[in-house]
Design an enzyme around this catalytic site. Structure first.
Site, mmCIF file in Angstrom:
data_model
loop_
_atom_site.group_PDB
_atom_site.id
_atom_site.type_symbol
_atom_site.label_atom_id
_atom_site.label_comp_id
_atom_site.label_asym_id
_atom_site.label_seq_id
_atom_site.Cartn_x
_atom_site.Cartn_y
_atom_site.Cartn_z
ATOM 1 N N ASP A 261 71.551 40.526 13.977
ATOM 2 C CA ASP A 261 71.792 41.472 12.904
ATOM 3 C C ASP A 261 73.006 42.330 13.225
ATOM 4 O OD1 ASP A 261 69.841 44.050 11.306
ATOM 5 O OD2 ASP A 261 71.175 42.528 10.508
ATOM 6 N N ASP B 41 64.346 43.683 6.695
ATOM 7 C CA ASP B 41 64.017 44.752 7.637
ATOM 8 C C ASP B 41 62.561 45.142 7.512
ATOM 9 O OD1 ASP B 41 67.203 46.265 6.897
ATOM 10 O OD2 ASP B 41 66.650 44.778 8.404
#
Lengths: 467, 204
Positions: free
Chosen positions: A258, A385
């Site tokens: 990420d 997320d």
């Protein structure tokens, strides 16, 4: 106001190029601030061109500076509100996941593994197990990377139909099939007798309303609720089908990925965002949760971006010119959102939704252009997320020996990580990856609490000592 | 809450290391661990104070009229409360989970009042943390070492009194008296007084 709308196209373009960082988290406040900065800059430029003597320019400079300061204050003030607005959905998602894990035993039973994690962890030696889990994590991450690159390629070559179709299939799968399984397991746990006709009716209604809400228009709260439910379902699937060490490794590697994908100049997510900015389009709103409503875009998308209707109405009053522009964008976005969802859903099949959802999230920042009022702007958080936070907390509650202590510690750690990320967002005003900080804190607290704190607290509680 | 967890982490680390080194587990080490935990908690409370102070200053400079939207007292209360909540939850969550399951309390000769005394102790501890937070922040703000010392001392005393369990008369009684006293002191520190209470009650 008219000045604003006249500057709008420029804004949007400028804003896009400036505000598209690849992160899952984008602060629409920042976007608005940017906009204001752009606005003031433009004003300054225009005025500078028209005025030749220094005096008016000084005044303009001062005005510009004042604007910027006010912008900063507003950012921080509204930043706190947005933090709270994000806390609630993240907490809800985690609560749903933990509650399900604790009560429904289906999600903690080992019923095999996904094809993406072919190596088993029931091996004889620790070394073998470690090797298998590393290989599993490597396979999973490479699948995710491939899917993300595929998505970027599709987006670059304008294969919107493909993305669209993909998203629709994904959300269909998630809304109907997975929720059917979930409902079945809940009924089994509580020994509720149910007939197929009722179940069919319930699932049909749930699924259709979900599709409409997420991909098209719907009440803000309902859309947010559906996005949370979808994230929870996805997280439960992950918790069930990923073996232990693989799950922890994947969490760690995905937060690194990420970070890389969002911040590196050649990262796929960043390229996605920049492409969307160049084209003046919004990225996959479907995979992002937004706390405020942007009426133009992503109404139906999975973005939890809750756009307030009031904002819409004020916006309508203010800039009719903008409206037409936005409507065009909305049409585009609507398409994208569906695609995104499909992508996400498709990934759910292959479980690669995260990179896409993340891309979607990153795409989101462009949506903020539509809002003029700083209060109305919200923060966007990618659904990926949500999913990974819930996976961490769910795994902690499922497999920890410390049980509730560990779960709580991970929960607090994740929320604090989210706070820090939002703070960094307010400081840097760029899209940032929301996973790394929270997941790092969560992992550290999980392992520390499970191994160190748990024996200590156990002994204290046994003797009823309090500290 | 985060800071409390950090302190707990550090304390457990200390305790685990000491257990490993000494090779045996007994109450003396536990006492040491608990004392270390108390001191580390207070240290983390201080760190929390420093951080909040900095944030407050930042907010004040950014606000329009130069004052921060939060008062130090509010921050003290919230910080104390969060310390209390997380400490209380950590103390009682597992006990609550066990209480929902099958079993008999005290079947091995322990006190049958385990659950209810745990509940009362946790409540006292949560309240105490809140009060200590208020007193601590106020003492730090005015740089009075006396307040600080009394908070730390009070915490150590409370923790020590719980070591007298299951002799509940000796532990619960003094702890509740301490809670009441600390509460009145915190109330006074926060600017309350008998007259304020009367005004509030008569709804003026």
């Amino acid at each position: 106001m008219t000045e604003l709308s006249a500057h709008l196209p420029q804004f949007q373009h400028g804003q896009l190029t400036e505000n598209f960082p690849d992160t899952h988290l984008s602060n629409t406040n920042d976007n608005s601030e940017r906009r204001r900065h752009d606005n003031s800059e433009r004003r300054r430029n225009d005025n500078a061109e028209s005025e030749t003597n220094g005096q008016p320019q000084n005044n303009i400079q001062r005005v510009v500076e004042q604007d910027e300061e006010e912008d900063e204050e507003l950012t921080l003030k509204y930043g706190a509100k947005h933090v709270i607005m994000l806390f609630v959905p993240v907490t809800l998602c985690m609560v749903v996941v933990v509650a399900t894990i604790k009560s429904v035993s289906f999600y903690t039973r080992k019923d095999g593994q996904l094809i993406y994690t072919p190596f088993t962890e029931e091996t004889e030696t620790v070394g073998q197990r470690a090797l298998n889990s590393i290989l599993n994590a490597a396979i999973m991450i490479s699948v995710i990377i491939v899917m993300t690159i595929l998505l970027v390629v599709l987006y670059k070559y304008r294969c919107y139909k493909v993305i669209h179709g993909w998203l629709i299939i994904s959300s269909l799968l998630l809304l109907f099939f997975f929720s059917f399984i979930y409902l079945g397991e809940v009924f089994k746990t509580y020994n509720v007798a149910m007939d197929y006709i009722t179940v069919a009716l319930m699932i049909w209604n749930f699924g259709v309303v979900g599709m409409i809400c997420i991909h098209w228009k719907g009440p803000l709260r309902l859309q947010q609720a559906y996005l949370i439910m979808i994230s929870a379902l996805m997280a439960l699937v992950f918790i069930k089908y990923l073996p232990e060490w693989t799950a922890w490794l994947i969490l760690a590697v995905i937060s690194v990925y990420d970070l890389v994908a969002v911040l590196c100049p050649k990262g796929p997510l960043r390229m996605l965002v920049e492409t969307a900015q160049e084209r003046n389009e919004t990225l996959f709103p479907a995979l992002i949760y937004s706390s405020t409503m942007i009426w133009l875009v992503n109404m139906a998308e999975e973005d939890p971006e809750a756009q307030r209707k009031s904002k819409n109405s004020t916006y309508n009053k203010q800039a009719p010119a903008r409206q037409t522009q936005n409507e065009d964008a909305e049409a585009d976005d609507g398409g994208f959102s569906q695609e995104w969802q499909q992508q996400r859903d498709n990934r759910i099949g292959p479980i690669e939704s995260t990179p896409e959802s993340r891309a979607a999230v990153q795409a989101l920042p462009s949506n903020s252009q539509t809002s003029e009022d700083p209060e109305e702007r919200g923060v966007k958080l990618g659904l990926g997320d949500f999913i990974f936070y819930s996976v961490l907390v769910g795994k902690a509650s499922a497999t920890a020996s410390g049980d509730w202590n560990t779960t709580l510690a991970c929960f607090v750690a994740i929320l604090i990580g989210l706070c820090l990320t939002l703070l960094l967002l307010a400081i840097f005003k760029k899209a940032l990856p929301a996973l790394p900080i929270s997941i790092t804190f969560g992992l550290v607290f999980y392992f520390a609490t499970d191994n160190l704190v748990q024996p200590f607290m156990d002994q204290l509680a046994f003797h009823q000592f309090y500290i | 809450a985060f800071f409390w967890l950090l302190s707990l982490l550090a304390a457990s680390l200390l305790w685990s290391v000491s257990v490993q080194l000494s090779g045996r587990e007994d109450a003396a080490l536990l006492l040491l661990g608990a004392a270390a935990a108390v001191l580390l908690q207070e240290l983390c409370r201080f760190a929390c104070f420093k951080l909040l102070k900095k944030a407050d200053e930042g907010l004040a400079t950014l606000s329009e009229d130069g004052r921060s939207p939060l008062s130090l007292r509010q921050m003290a209360y919230v910080s104390g409360l969060s310390f209390g909540i997380i400490s209380g939850v950590f103390s009682i969550a597992n006990i609550l989970a066990d209480s929902a399951g099958p079993g008999t309390v005290g079947i091995h000769g322990d006190s049958p009042y385990y659950f209810i005394t745990s509940a009362f102790l946790t409540m006292a501890l949560v309240l105490l943390h809140t009060f200590w937070g208020v007193i601590f922040f106020d003492a730090c703000e005015r740089r009075r070492a006396g307040g600080l010392g009394l908070v730390v001392g009070g915490h150590l005393l409370t923790s020590g009194l719980t070591f007298l369990n299951p002799w509940y008369e000796a532990s619960l009684g003094p702890i509740f008296i301490l809670t009441l006293g600390t509460g009145l002191w915190a109330f006074g520190t926060a600017g309350g007084s008998f007259r304020n209470v009367l005004k509030c009650l008569s709804c003026k």
